[in-house]
Design an enzyme around this catalytic site. Structure first.
Site, PDB file in Angstrom:
ATOM      1  N   ASP A 121       0.806  -1.214  -0.031  1.00 42.47           N
ATOM      2  CA  ASP A 121      -0.023   0.127   0.066  1.00 42.47           C
ATOM      3  C   ASP A 121       0.874   1.217   0.052  1.00 42.47           C
ATOM      4  O   ASP A 121       2.229   1.128   0.191  1.00 42.47           O
ATOM      5  CB  ASP A 121      -0.862   0.087   1.398  1.00 42.47           C
TER       6      ASP A 121
HETATM    7  N1  URA Z   1      -1.264  -5.952   3.859  1.00 42.85           N
HETATM    8  C1  URA Z   1      -1.749  -4.712   3.898  1.00 42.85           C
HETATM    9  O1  URA Z   1      -2.867  -4.369   4.306  1.00 42.85           O
HETATM   10  N2  URA Z   1      -1.122  -3.817   3.356  1.00 42.85           N
HETATM   11  C2  URA Z   1      -0.037  -4.123   2.634  1.00 42.85           C
HETATM   12  O2  URA Z   1       0.529  -2.901   1.993  1.00 42.85           O
HETATM   13  C3  URA Z   1       0.710  -5.192   2.510  1.00 42.85           C
HETATM   14  C4  URA Z   1      -0.131  -6.194   3.193  1.00 42.85           C
END
Ligand code: URA
Length: 272
Positions: A121
């Site tokens: 993310d």
């Molecule tokens: N899980 C999440 O919620 N975000 C990420 O960036 C990676 C795994």
């Protein structure tokens, strides 16, 4: 295959032409700037002719490039690196809206075809693998063989044993149940977590380590929110056989020989 082994009716293999300075940098002759200097100094020949024009292109498989008369050996092996992704950067090689992407942080100019394996993310930090080997990426992300990914999360609230148990047994999310995970509360003062999460200062929070084997969207955040502990910060410390270690945030490094060998076991291509 050498020239002598090729039948007369077989054409020489060709590759996509690339800028000569990129070819030199990619072959380990010098940095991109250093390669440009070699060219402008008249020290680089292509098929016997000196090339000083910086826009000149070569076919890495068909052209013979020399520097000071010594042949440059084209390294056609896949290239892999790991990035410690900072906050605020998208895990994509191109953003139509022009926002910062991971492509701004890695040497995609020297390694055409480099792309990131999976995503983090925008507000997640940590290990993101890049490769030029599409087969390897597929093997790493294939649902039947997804590799373990370990995260450190700073979460709201005080995490108790029941929450860890629920995470380990699997959580029912709106897109189905998660596979069993591994979860533990990170000891207070743990140096790795302290380095990662220092300064976030939410009183009453906990630091949790979670290892999952799937790659669903926002999975870690959704799992932790489902057990009552929304994530304040998330950082990935491992991906398959790779460990981030102390690589500084926002920087990348090429994988070591040992790491390449571990990926070789996973890639259907194998490397030599
Ligand atoms: N899980 C999440 O919620 N975000 C990420 O960036 C990676 C795994």
């Amino acid at each position: 295959m050498g020239e002598a082994d090729r039948r007369p009716d077989q054409a020489a293999p060709r590759a996509v032409p690339m800028r000569l300075q990129r070819f030199l940098a990619r072959s380990g002759v010098a940095s991109r700037r250093g390669s440009e200097n070699l060219m402008t100094a008249g020290r680089v020949q292509v098929n016997g002719l000196t090339v000083t024009e910086l826009g000149s292109k070569v076919d890495p498989l068909a052209d013979v490039v020399t520097v000071d008369g010594r042949p440059v050996v084209w390294d056609a092996r896949p290239f892999h690196l790991m990035l410690n992704k900072p906050v605020g950067v998208l895990s994509t090689m191109k953003d139509p809206k022009g926002r910062p992407t991971v492509a701004d942080l890695v040497p995609v100019g020297e390694h055409p075809g480099l792309f990131c394996v999976g995503r983090l993310d925008r507000d997640t930090t940590g290990l993101l693998l890049f490769t030029t080997d599409g087969d390897l990426a597929q093997a790493l992300l294939h649902p039947s063989r997804e590799k373990a990914k370990r995260y450190i999360a700073l979460v709201e609230g005080t995490v108790r044993a029941e929450a860890l148990r629920a995470l380990e047994e699997g959580i029912v999310l709106d897109d189905g149940p998660t596979a069993p995970a591994r979860a533990r509360i990170v000891a207070a003062g743990d140096p790795e977590a302290a380095a990662v999460l220092e300064g976030s200062g939410r009183p009453g929070g906990s630091i949790v380590e979670l290892e999952i084997h799937e790659g669903r969207k926002h999975q870690v955040k959704r799992m932790l929110a489902a057990v009552g502990h929304p994530v304040a910060r998330l950082h990935r410390v491992s991906f398959g056989p790779l460990e981030l270690g102390d690589l500084p945030l926002g920087t990348w490094r090429e994988l070591t020989g040992g790491e390449r060998a571990l990926l070789e076991e996973i890639s259907p291509r194998g490397y030599h």
